[in-house]
Design an enzyme around this catalytic site. Sequence first.
Site, PDB file in Angstrom:
ATOM      1  N   SER A   1      18.556  -5.874 -23.015  1.00 24.69           N
ATOM      2  CA  SER A   1      17.408  -6.122 -23.900  1.00 24.69           C
ATOM      3  C   SER A   1      16.783  -4.814 -24.337  1.00 24.69           C
ATOM      4  CB  SER A   1      16.352  -6.968 -23.163  1.00 24.69           C
ATOM      5  OG  SER A   1      15.926  -6.333 -21.982  1.00 24.69           O
TER       6      SER A   1
ATOM      7  N   ASP B   1      15.156  -6.981 -30.212  1.00 29.08           N
ATOM      8  CA  ASP B   1      13.946  -7.708 -30.567  1.00 29.08           C
ATOM      9  C   ASP B   1      13.137  -6.989 -31.639  1.00 29.08           C
ATOM     10  OD1 ASP B   1      13.234 -10.235 -29.768  1.00 29.08           O
ATOM     11  OD2 ASP B   1      11.519  -9.560 -28.592  1.00 29.08           O
TER      12      ASP B   1
ATOM     13  N   ASP C   1       9.464 -11.678 -14.605  1.00 31.87           N
ATOM     14  CA  ASP C   1      10.461 -11.645 -13.542  1.00 31.87           C
ATOM     15  C   ASP C   1       9.939 -12.303 -12.264  1.00 31.87           C
ATOM     16  OD1 ASP C   1       8.556  -9.723 -13.238  1.00 31.87           O
ATOM     17  OD2 ASP C   1       9.919  -8.032 -13.058  1.00 31.87           O
TER      18      ASP C   1
END
Length: 1085
Positions: free
Chosen positions: A317, A353, A784
């Site tokens: 990511s 993103d 997380d």
Amino acid sequence: MDRSPAQQPDGGKIRSADVKTCRVCGDDVGARDDGQPFVACAECGFPVCRPCYEYERGEGTQCCPQCNTRYRRHRGCPRVEGDEEDGPEDMGDFDDEFPAANAKAAAAAASTNKEKPPSQQQHHDPVAFDVYSENGEPPPAHRWRTGGHTLSSFTGSVAGKDLEAEREMEGSMEWKDRIDKWKTKQEKRGKLNHDDSDDDDDRNDDEYMLLAEARQPLWRKVPIPSSKINPYRIVIVLRLVVLCFFLKFRITTPAMDAVPLWLASVICELWFALSWILDQLPKWAPVTRETYLDRLALRYEREGEACRLSPIDFFVSTVDPLKEPPIITANTVLSILAVDYPVDRVSCYVSDDGASMLLFDTLSETAEFARRWVPFCKKFAVEPRAPEFYFSQKIDYLKDKVQPTFVKERRAMKREYEEFKVRINALVAKAQKKPEEGWVMQDGTPWPGNNTRDHPGMIQVYLGTQGALDVEGRELPRLVYVSREKRPGYNHHKKAGAMNALVRVSAVLTNAPFILNLDCDHYVNNSKAVREAMCFLMDPQLGKKLCYVQFPQRFDGIDRHDRYANRNVVFFDINMKGLDGIQGPVYVGTGCVFNRQALYGYDPPRPEKRPKMTCDCWPSWCCCCCCFGGGGKKARNKDKKGGAGADGGGGADEPRRGLLGLYRKRSKKDRLGGSVAGSKKGGGFYNKKHQRAFELEEIEEGLEGYDELERASLMSQKSFEKRFGQSPVFIASTLVEDGGLPQGAAADPAALIKEAIHVISCGYEEKTEWGKEIGWIYGSVTEDILTGFKMHCRGWRSVYCTPTRPAFKGSAPINLSDRLHQVLRWALGSVEIFMSRHCPLWYAYGGRLKWLERFAYTNTIVYPFTSIPLLAYCTIPAVCLLTGKFIIPTLNNLASIWFIALFLSIIATSVLELRWSGVSIEDWWRNEQFWVIGGVSAHLFAVFQGFLKVLGGVDTSFTVTSKAAADEADAFGDLYLFKWTTLLVPPTTLIIINMVGIVAGVSDAVNNGYGSWGPLFGKLFFSFWVILHLYPFLKGLMGRQNRTPTIVVLWSILLASIFSLVWVRIDPFIPKAKGPILKPCGVEC
């Protein structure tokens, strides 16, 4: 009447033991030489095959994995150390080694039995095994007999031996024959070598040994030695006792001259005690684990057979290519593509993103360079396989290299990598200034992501089965670029939303059963890291219960002294190992291999319990009986409601039950290619794996052609859409637990790409359970912790894997301001969880979260609130010095003992903790220092920001931590870079007021004489404690000091201030008045 050993007393044959499988390796348990089932443990009968039993006795702990009872030796097994210590109870294991003695004993017992009346005769019938019994033991009525012998159902022998007969037999020919038979058996097993053996026999022996090795466990738990852990536990208990007496003294003996200071200090100490308990209890039983990669290869990668290793999808990511340089992301991708794993079972998905064309072009260059880099890494087995870090490491790269062409090819590869870096740098330079008309792709079309907040979804497949091959003509792992759709007015949920988009895309394109997620700056440092995780996830027993395997985080580019505790060694090497001994470590956001089924919100499989014993003393319709059947009625009613695991709602499991029921029914009529079997028991769902998947058109079928029962089952398709979204391909993939695409899906790759674009659209997650019960959980910037917490609440376990060579390495902010902002984001996420419905203090008490695991999660979300008492406690010493008051009254002898005992217990706990964990004292001290620095700055701001966000609706912006590549000229230049931020205000204020307090206290002691120095030492001790913990922060404020160390500057200021005040007090240049000192009497004359 004599019975055959294979017959039960009722005349029926005993059921075969082949139905039992070894709980360690998954193979059949097998039978003994006499045909009876092999039972390793005489206490609990835990199913273990003979090779695993012999390995555990020879090289393992010699204990049963279930009941931890030491294994007793069976007939034909080699002796190991400790067999002679078992005493007479172990004599039953040696029956067959002394046949003459057994015959004599049996004859004597038979003659004695005949002389007794029939009512007193003892009949020792063979005890049959029941395959439905967990341990294979006989019924309790036959296990013990009052006044009789103990029956052994594992050797078939009578208890008690004629020791004299054994001694007489030692010198007989029969003993020699027994030795010869034993040698023959050992030769067959390959344990004895003979020079005259044939090559075929050696080959067969080698194959037998390989097969035996493959059946051994893939991992084992290595407990901390008792010589290290037991003293640690004793000191913890003693410290807890001393702490109670200390707090009792502090509460019952107030300082009457400084009640506000005393009250504030006592409240702070009570909070510190609670925080220590929450932190300490989960570290009670730490463990470490070992893996056996050679056994994994022998079991799943045998020569001449198809590879059976499970596929895996890598997730990378990234958000901002300017803060996260593309060259770092490229190195991470290259290390993934070159991992030591079958290429057809590896896929890499990169989430952009920020919809950056810079990253898109970077991946194009990376895919081209990987065609040369991947075969080079696998040919010469280089480590690490990220080129930037491989070529920059200062080691002897010729060590263990024997290929003559290595040096030449390495030089050529380094030159090609430098050219690759130049091309990437050119792309970065071009991206610094965006054209007015926007970015244009190479084919002349406008870049779809010119507006980063309003653009369609984008997917590009670079490598894979239909992509380019490497320079040697071999296939490369699949590389996929993904940028999810973004539109104004939608909440995209930052990183958690991006990860969920990758879950859906990967399920449609590859659907590997396991997922490994990495940050863009964390590269694969150990090419066998995936195999390390598979030793746990592919374990026949443990793997079904695991939600993820977490690796520790290790970092590059940190200064030698680790000034700001960036390595976080105490957490990763102490706390995480402690959690591994409970229910598993927490998820830390990167370096984690997930079980895809756990991400889908399913419960772990639970073993079927034996049916409870019932009585027939009352009719079945009666709720009262001797077994208290009323409770069972309530349980049955609860089962009908169908609880949803940890969350207490039944809706989560209902869709799967309904649809699975449909497919189970249809599979019986051969209407569907694959099947999924399910059953309900005890309010939970138990799923069984299936071999074939679903046809895509089966998911889209309507209600025609079904009877009433099937029609009701098909209605649950709507429930599946409400849970997972409206994608038939994705819903079908969720039911394929072993991985792989549904049958017929791979026939049209273009249709799959179109479906993948659909599942990353903005509105796909609306009115679904994504982010609530499925995937990464929304509601906190630290997604997380929340995601791992939900999995543990459902009953899943996790494992902490610490290979010798670190699996992954990343970069960390070494600048003070960047480090504080990183800690601020973590603390803010904990505060958000604390004020949400997922707070461990009140969430999922009906689930399967263990208590010590709950304590650990509670500690992870309440630690930011420690900043308030910590700030007060660091201010109290300066206030005491300035006012002359103190928080503790005059101490008596007993109170002094409690103070000394508390400090000694704190020191002993820390020393013993470092002893069993292997953490250095420097790392421990840096962690203590930054705990104070972060507590009085970032954690404090996080508490207030969290309250503003939750209560006032004031949202805070997400700050991406800068991950700039290190400059070779100045590797630690950022360490001395000063960046102003409001987080620096509280620690700076504390340093100043404590320094002023020290100067004022010493000056006051000089003025008041000798008697005031005693109370001063306690106050000075606490002030120096504060300054000592804030010293790294002070060095960060001072910046780079090329000539004068910071400590010299600090002491110079302190001594200069004290000397100045003393100088003013002495006034040497003012003449002193001689004679009597006259003072006004106060009487007006």
